[in-house]
Design a protein around this motif. Structure first.
Motif, PDB file in Angstrom:
ATOM      1  N   GLY A   1       0.869  -1.313   0.027  1.00 28.05           N
ATOM      2  CA  GLY A   1      -0.182  -0.009   0.209  1.00 28.05           C
ATOM      3  C   GLY A   1       0.816   1.354   0.215  1.00 28.05           C
ATOM      4  O   GLY A   1       0.615   2.295  -0.737  1.00 28.05           O
TER       5      GLY A   1
ATOM      6  N   ALA B   1      -3.336   3.694   3.715  1.00 27.46           N
ATOM      7  CA  ALA B   1      -3.105   2.421   2.704  1.00 27.46           C
ATOM      8  C   ALA B   1      -2.867   1.302   3.338  1.00 27.46           C
ATOM      9  O   ALA B   1      -1.984   0.283   2.965  1.00 27.46           O
ATOM     10  CB  ALA B   1      -1.927   2.904   1.763  1.00 27.46           C
TER      11      ALA B   1
ATOM     12  N   TYR C   1      -7.626   1.387   3.037  1.00 28.11           N
ATOM     13  CA  TYR C   1      -7.729   0.559   1.876  1.00 28.11           C
ATOM     14  C   TYR C   1      -6.484   0.166   1.412  1.00 28.11           C
ATOM     15  O   TYR C   1      -5.569   0.968   0.955  1.00 28.11           O
ATOM     16  CB  TYR C   1      -8.373   1.175   0.887  1.00 28.11           C
TER      17      TYR C   1
ATOM     18  N   CYS D   1      -4.761  -1.440  -6.288  1.00 28.43           N
ATOM     19  CA  CYS D   1      -4.560  -0.263  -5.143  1.00 28.43           C
ATOM     20  C   CYS D   1      -4.166   0.932  -5.781  1.00 28.43           C
ATOM     21  O   CYS D   1      -4.728   2.137  -5.255  1.00 28.43           O
ATOM     22  CB  CYS D   1      -4.396  -0.766  -3.970  1.00 28.43           C
TER      23      CYS D   1
ATOM     24  N   TYR E   1      -6.219   4.611  -5.730  1.00 31.28           N
ATOM     25  CA  TYR E   1      -5.610   5.740  -4.876  1.00 31.28           C
ATOM     26  C   TYR E   1      -5.766   6.970  -5.826  1.00 31.28           C
ATOM     27  O   TYR E   1      -6.172   8.099  -5.572  1.00 31.28           O
ATOM     28  CB  TYR E   1      -4.215   5.663  -4.460  1.00 31.28           C
TER      29      TYR E   1
END
Length: 424
Positions: free
Chosen positions: A125, A180, A384, A407, A411
């Motif tokens: 993340g 993240a 997330y 991801c 973002y």
């Protein structure tokens, strides 16, 4: 006037075309050991700063504790909405390297997986938010607001030198925040249970072990009575506030359909969980123990505060007629959440659905995180991030390449939606 949908399609193409760069960034972060403890983030912080500076970012360093560095870098303008993207550089210790199937800090990419300690928690993340923000800047996009990267060194020990330091000193602020942290692919975390960690020391009277229980007073025996009372917190009825009942219902659905957990596990959403994590006492077997100390981790549902739990425990323990001292340490806070219709939640959830083509919805987390600090400062926040959840904090940690890619797209697209949206 910017056509947001056209812009978002362009961003998707750019991320796909630069996929290898994102993977290499993630691998590079994993290859830098940043275990906490000890909590030395020097090497990884310097690497990240160097990566960002090559694209023209100004990176500010803050060192509230020696060798623990917070990095803050921004892109955009101060007018308009302000979004924080947050991640931590520290990872839990790798443990016994001989219990891994590969070197703990390998960073190797194999069969669609990126391998190593921190891959899921949370360098997958972290690489995603760094890459996403740097890409937006490289595309020379004129944002109607600002994105701030807040990269912190002290999350895994629940310390005060990361997010709390930045917020309490007014170094970062925003209208919304995305952390993240690892999550389910379709289910960002929009709320957390509270936490109440405490240490209980029970006092006795020493004497010769051959005379127990006639002589002296056994602190360990009294501690066992206290532990029994503490464990009864699980049965304490908690009135669930109406405002969180819909989120709890969705989280139970998530636990059943996604996590494949039975109804027994779903109870943790509405009850106080109790873990007696450590116990120590006595000097040797033939001496009546003078003291015994236990450390306990309780997670608190909506409907009760850590103050109320402490009051309840004191009443119960006082009734045992034992001598004791109770003090808190580590995590302490009440359950908290961000409404699912908040703009930052809508932006993230909408783009998860857009990228995956599947239904996404926010859920509660039965643990705690840095999100509580943002909410305490009235900054709406959710979590997330890419993760292979079974490997987090264990041996052979890994993350799927495609999850990191997904991801990063979310973002970037969520940032665009959030900043270009007129609602505050």
């Amino acid at each position: 006037m910017t056509d947001v949908e056209v812009l978002k399609r362009r961003i998707i193409r750019e991320i796909d075309s630069r996929k290898q760069e994102l993977i290499e960034l993630c691998s590079s972060l994993i290859r830098i050991p940043s275990e906490n403890p000890p909590g030395d983030s020097t090497e990884i912080s310097r690497f990240i700063a160097g990566y960002l500076k090559q694209f023209g970012f100004q990176v500010d360093f803050y060192e509230p504790k020696e060798r623990m560095y917070n990095l803050v870098a921004g892109y955009g303008r101060d007018e308009g909405k302000h979004l924080i993207l947050c991640g931590h550089t520290d990872v839990v210790p790798a443990g016994d390297p001989f219990k891994w199937n590969f070197p703990p800090f390998s960073g190797e990419v194999k069969d669609g997986w990126i391998l190593g300690r921190g891959a899921s928690d949370m360098k997958g993340g972290l690489s995603g938010i760094i890459f996403a923000v740097s890409l937006l800047k490289r595309l020379n996009l004129e944002l109607p607001g600002k994105i701030t990267l807040a990269i912190v060194p002290d999350e895994e020990t629940g310390g005060k030198y990361g997010v709390p330091f930045l917020l309490e000193n007014g170094i970062i602020h925003g209208d919304g925040c995305l952390i993240a942290e690892p999550s389910s692919p379709l289910n960002p975390t929009i709320g957390q249970k509270g936490a109440f960690w405490f240490k209980l020391t029970v006092f006795g009277e020493p004497g010769h072990g051959s005379l127990s229980p006639v002589a002296g007073r056994n602190a360990i025996a009294d501690a066992i009575k206290a532990i029994a009372k503490i464990q009864e917190l699980w049965e304490l009825p908690i009135p669930v506030p109406d405002e969180v009942k819909p989120i709890i219902a969705r989280t139970k659905r998530y636990m059943k359909e996604v996590e494949k957990l039975d109804e027994n596990y779903q109870k943790v959403l509405e009850r106080i969980t109790v873990n007696v994590g450590t116990i120590s006492g006595g000097t040797k077997s033939n001496v009546i123990p003078e003291s015994c100390t236990v450390e306990v981790d309780c997670r608190l549902p909506f409907g009760i505060t850590h103050e109320k739990v402490a009051e309840h425990l004191h009443r119960e323990l006082d009734g045992l007629g034992i001598r004791y001292q109770m003090e808190t340490f580590g995590f302490r806070g009440n359950a908290n959440f961000t409404p699912p219709d908040d703009p930052v939640c809508r932006a993230v959830i909408r783009n998860i659905s857009s990228v995956t083509g599947e239904e996404a919805y926010g859920v509660l987390q039965w643990a705690s995180s840095d999100a509580r600090h943002f909410r305490a400062h009235r900054i709406p926040v959710l979590q997330y991030g890419p993760a292979h959840l079974p490997s987090i904090h264990g041996y052979n940690e890994k993350v799927a390449v495609e999850d990191v890619l997904r991801c990063a797209k979310v973002y970037a697209l969520a940032a665009i939606d959030f900043l270009f949206s007129s609602s505050r």
